[in-house]
Scaffold this motif. Structure first.
Motif, PDB file in Angstrom:
ATOM      1  N   THR A  36       0.850  -1.181   0.000  1.00  8.61           N
ATOM      2  CA  THR A  36       0.000   0.000   0.000  1.00  8.61           C
ATOM      3  C   THR A  36       0.889   1.237   0.000  1.00  8.61           C
ATOM      4  OG1 THR A  36      -0.069   0.124   2.412  1.00  8.61           O
ATOM      5  CG2 THR A  36      -1.764  -1.228   1.330  1.00  8.61           C
ATOM      6  N   SER A  37       0.268   2.390   0.048  1.00  6.67           N
ATOM      7  CA  SER A  37       1.021   3.635   0.144  1.00  6.67           C
ATOM      8  C   SER A  37       1.942   3.618   1.356  1.00  6.67           C
ATOM      9  CB  SER A  37       0.057   4.822   0.224  1.00  6.67           C
ATOM     10  OG  SER A  37       0.742   6.041   0.353  1.00  6.67           O
ATOM     11  N   ALA A  38       1.477   3.026   2.447  1.00  6.24           N
ATOM     12  CA  ALA A  38       2.285   2.963   3.671  1.00  6.24           C
ATOM     13  C   ALA A  38       3.551   2.138   3.466  1.00  6.24           C
ATOM     14  CB  ALA A  38       1.458   2.386   4.816  1.00  6.24           C
ATOM     15  N   SER A  39       3.482   1.130   2.612  1.00  8.12           N
ATOM     16  CA  SER A  39       4.659   0.290   2.346  1.00  8.12           C
ATOM     17  C   SER A  39       5.784   1.096   1.725  1.00  8.12           C
ATOM     18  CB  SER A  39       4.284  -0.863   1.407  1.00  8.12           C
ATOM     19  OG  SER A  39       3.166  -1.583   1.873  1.00  8.12           O
ATOM     20  N   ASP A  40       5.419   2.086   0.899  1.00  9.72           N
ATOM     21  CA  ASP A  40       6.413   2.903   0.206  1.00  9.72           C
ATOM     22  C   ASP A  40       6.820   4.143   1.000  1.00  9.72           C
ATOM     23  OD1 ASP A  40       7.006   1.495  -2.128  1.00  9.72           O
ATOM     24  OD2 ASP A  40       5.204   2.214  -3.144  1.00  9.72           O
ATOM     25  N   ALA A  41       6.215   4.348   2.162  1.00  7.83           N
ATOM     26  CA  ALA A  41       6.490   5.565   2.934  1.00  7.83           C
ATOM     27  C   ALA A  41       7.965   5.725   3.313  1.00  7.83           C
ATOM     28  CB  ALA A  41       5.608   5.610   4.179  1.00  7.83           C
ATOM     29  N   PRO A  42       8.676   4.663   3.754  1.00  5.52           N
ATOM     30  CA  PRO A  42      10.092   4.847   4.094  1.00  5.52           C
ATOM     31  C   PRO A  42      10.926   5.341   2.912  1.00  5.52           C
ATOM     32  CG  PRO A  42       9.274   2.824   5.064  1.00  5.52           C
ATOM     33  CD  PRO A  42       8.203   3.308   4.127  1.00  5.52           C
ATOM     34  N   LEU A  43      10.726   4.753   1.722  1.00 12.27           N
ATOM     35  CA  LEU A  43      11.462   5.193   0.541  1.00 12.27           C
ATOM     36  C   LEU A  43      11.041   6.610   0.166  1.00 12.27           C
ATOM     37  CD1 LEU A  43      13.389   4.658  -1.820  1.00 12.27           C
ATOM     38  CD2 LEU A  43      11.475   3.590  -3.039  1.00 12.27           C
ATOM     39  N   ALA A  44       9.735   6.896   0.241  1.00 17.42           N
ATOM     40  CA  ALA A  44       9.250   8.228  -0.094  1.00 17.42           C
ATOM     41  C   ALA A  44       9.883   9.287   0.795  1.00 17.42           C
ATOM     42  CB  ALA A  44       7.727   8.276   0.025  1.00 17.42           C
ATOM     43  N   GLY A  45      10.042   8.973   2.081  1.00 15.74           N
ATOM     44  CA  GLY A  45      10.643   9.931   2.995  1.00 15.74           C
ATOM     45  C   GLY A  45      12.084  10.251   2.644  1.00 15.74           C
ATOM     46  N   LEU A  46      12.807   9.261   2.139  1.00 21.84           N
ATOM     47  CA  LEU A  46      14.209   9.484   1.756  1.00 21.84           C
ATOM     48  C   LEU A  46      14.315  10.264   0.442  1.00 21.84           C
ATOM     49  CD1 LEU A  46      15.595   5.930   2.609  1.00 21.84           C
ATOM     50  CD2 LEU A  46      16.028   8.047   3.879  1.00 21.84           C
ATOM     51  N   LEU A  47      13.316  10.136  -0.412  1.00 18.28           N
ATOM     52  CA  LEU A  47      13.331  10.823  -1.700  1.00 18.28           C
ATOM     53  C   LEU A  47      12.746  12.233  -1.620  1.00 18.28           C
ATOM     54  CD1 LEU A  47      12.087   7.865  -3.935  1.00 18.28           C
ATOM     55  CD2 LEU A  47      14.431   8.721  -3.779  1.00 18.28           C
ATOM     56  N   ALA A  48      11.944  12.492  -0.582  1.00 17.87           N
ATOM     57  CA  ALA A  48      11.216  13.760  -0.479  1.00 17.87           C
ATOM     58  C   ALA A  48      12.087  15.018  -0.467  1.00 17.87           C
ATOM     59  CB  ALA A  48      10.316  13.735   0.762  1.00 17.87           C
ATOM     60  N   PRO A  49      13.337  14.986   0.050  1.00 22.88           N
ATOM     61  CA  PRO A  49      14.154  16.202  -0.060  1.00 22.88           C
ATOM     62  C   PRO A  49      14.521  16.573  -1.497  1.00 22.88           C
ATOM     63  CG  PRO A  49      14.969  14.787   1.708  1.00 22.88           C
ATOM     64  CD  PRO A  49      13.970  13.987   0.925  1.00 22.88           C
TER      65      PRO A  49
END
Length: 262
Positions: A36-49
């Motif tokens: 789900t979206s939550a599964s990708d949250a850790p990677l998304a957080g690292l890419l967000a900057p």
């Protein structure tokens, strides 16, 4: 990093839940089976900057809706709706069967500027495709009977999890979470088609594509990644030393940042 849940309307009226993190060029993450979206949250957080990162619940999962009958084109339309919400054009990263969906979306002409894939689970070699029909038929029958737990156990066995490990998972809360998503395994089967590398479809993808695998993944998975990269007109292949199909976000993120900024 938390993000507000928003909804995009797909072409058939299904509402697709998505989250946005960061600022910069749009990047959409497409999850694989049982994600789900939550599964990708850790990677998304690292890419967000570095990017405006969009994660979403594929149809039938999490906070997204679902509309029968299922068709792969509808999932392509779902991704199109998320890209529209992201500004109309976006880079895309797909994981496992989500990578196969991203490839089909790119071939269908979605406005994908660049594409990265982590271990699309196609098959190669002389035994490719053997047994897949029997597996899909069994999964379809179990899901039609509402036996989501049994279907989930069949899937876990098919991806190499030992029987005793599956039995150990059943009493845990995570099993209930996965069971709630088990009906969407049938959707991933359709996305994967016959399971073979779709060379003619890949030949029509014009975007730059990075295909990544893990150095500790099974040989078949790595062979498939190389075959996909070779079949793409602008494909390149990269291996992350020591990684498996369950890639560590902090290892993958720098590779994606370099590729999308190139």
């Amino acid at each position: 990093m938390s993000a507000a849940v928003m909804k995009a309307e797909s072409a058939d009226g299904t509402l697709i839940a998505y989250e946005r993190r960061g600022e910069g060029p749009a990047l959409v993450l497409v999850g694989g089976a049982l994600c789900t979206s939550a599964s990708d949250a850790p990677l998304a957080g690292l890419l967000a900057p570095h990017f405006s990162v969009f994660t979403y619940d594929r149809r039938g999962r999490g906070a997204s809706g679902d509309t029968a009958p299922y068709a792969v084109r509808r999932e392509i339309e779902d991704l199109a709706a998320v890209i529209a919400a992201a500004g109309g054009r976006a880079a895309v990263h797909g994981t496992s069967s989500g990578a196969a969906l991203a490839l089909r979306a790119a071939a269908a002409g979605l406005p994908i500027t660049q594409l990265s894939l982590y271990e699309p689970p196609f098959e190669t070699g002389p035994a490719a495709g053997q047994g897949s029909t029997e597996y899909v038929d069994r999964m379809t029958a179990l899901l039609a009977q509402g036996r989501r737990g049994d279907a989930l156990a069949v899937f876990m066995a098919a991806v190499g999890m030992p029987e005793e490990a599956v039995a150990g998972l059943r009493p845990l809360p995570v099993w209930s979470d996965m069971e709630a998503l088990a009906h969407t395994l049938a959707y991933d089967h359709e996305v994967m088609g016959d399971g073979l590398v779709p060379t003619s479809l890949l030949a029509s993808v014009t975007a730059r594509v990075l295909v990544v695998d893990g150095g500790a993944s099974p040989v078949g998975m790595r062979d498939a990644a190389r075959a996909v990269a070779t079949a793409l007109p602008r494909g390149r292949h990269h291996t992350l030393t020591g990684q498996t199909h369950e890639v560590a976000p902090h290892v993958l993120a720098p590779t994606l940042i370099r590729f999308f900024h190139a």
